[in-house]
Write a protein that holds these residues in place. Structure first.
Motif, short mmCIF file in Angstrom:
data_model
loop_
_atom_site.label_atom_id
_atom_site.label_comp_id
_atom_site.label_asym_id
_atom_site.label_seq_id
_atom_site.Cartn_x
_atom_site.Cartn_y
_atom_site.Cartn_z
N ALA A 88 0.83 -1.21 0.00
CA ALA A 88 0.00 0.00 0.00
C ALA A 88 0.86 1.26 0.00
N SER A 89 2.03 1.20 -0.61
CA SER A 89 2.95 2.35 -0.62
C SER A 89 2.37 3.53 -1.38
N SER A 90 2.67 4.71 -0.87
CA SER A 90 2.26 5.96 -1.52
C SER A 90 3.14 7.06 -0.96
N TYR A 91 3.09 8.24 -1.57
CA TYR A 91 3.84 9.37 -1.03
C TYR A 91 3.37 9.67 0.40
N LEU A 92 2.09 9.53 0.64
CA LEU A 92 1.56 9.80 1.98
C LEU A 92 2.16 8.84 3.00
N ARG A 93 2.27 7.56 2.64
CA ARG A 93 2.86 6.57 3.55
C ARG A 93 4.36 6.81 3.70
N TYR A 94 5.03 7.18 2.60
CA TYR A 94 6.47 7.44 2.70
C TYR A 94 6.75 8.63 3.60
N ARG A 95 5.85 9.60 3.66
CA ARG A 95 6.03 10.71 4.60
C ARG A 95 6.10 10.15 6.02
N VAL A 96 5.14 9.30 6.37
CA VAL A 96 5.10 8.71 7.71
C VAL A 96 6.34 7.85 7.96
N TRP A 97 6.70 7.02 6.98
CA TRP A 97 7.83 6.12 7.16
C TRP A 97 9.16 6.86 7.28
N THR A 98 9.34 7.92 6.50
CA THR A 98 10.60 8.67 6.61
C THR A 98 10.67 9.43 7.92
N LEU A 99 9.55 9.92 8.40
CA LEU A 99 9.54 10.58 9.71
C LEU A 99 9.86 9.57 10.82
N GLN A 100 9.27 8.39 10.72
CA GLN A 100 9.57 7.35 11.72
C GLN A 100 11.03 6.95 11.66
#
Length: 78
Positions: free
Chosen positions: A32-44
């Motif tokens: 379910a990857s997306s730019y929105l998810r990558y924002r969360v993942w990179t912040l984590q």
């Protein structure tokens, strides 16, 4: 220097730090990857890799905001 969607200026972290954050974010990738998810993942990833500093976290957050990827529900804080 280049323009951003919101007219802000973002100072980079350097290629080594950016690669570490992106690599660790990629380890969290799902189907379910997306730019929105990558924002969360990179912040984590920034929070996990640099637990004693909010500099990296805040820079990653500012970069996503600068390209109009909005804050997400469940996003970590520093």
């Amino acid at each position: 220097a280049s323009t951003t969607c919101n007219g802000s200026t973002v100072t980079g972290l350097g290629i080594q730090t950016a690669i570490k954050i992106m690599y660790n974010a990629m380890l969290l990738k799902t189907s379910a990857s997306s730019y929105l998810r990558y924002r969360v993942w990179t912040l984590q990833a920034a929070k996990t890799l640099f637990p004693g500093s909010c500099t990296e976290f805040n820079t990653v957050k500012a970069a996503w905001t600068a390209v109009s990827v909005p804050a997400q529900t469940g996003e970590p804080t520093c």
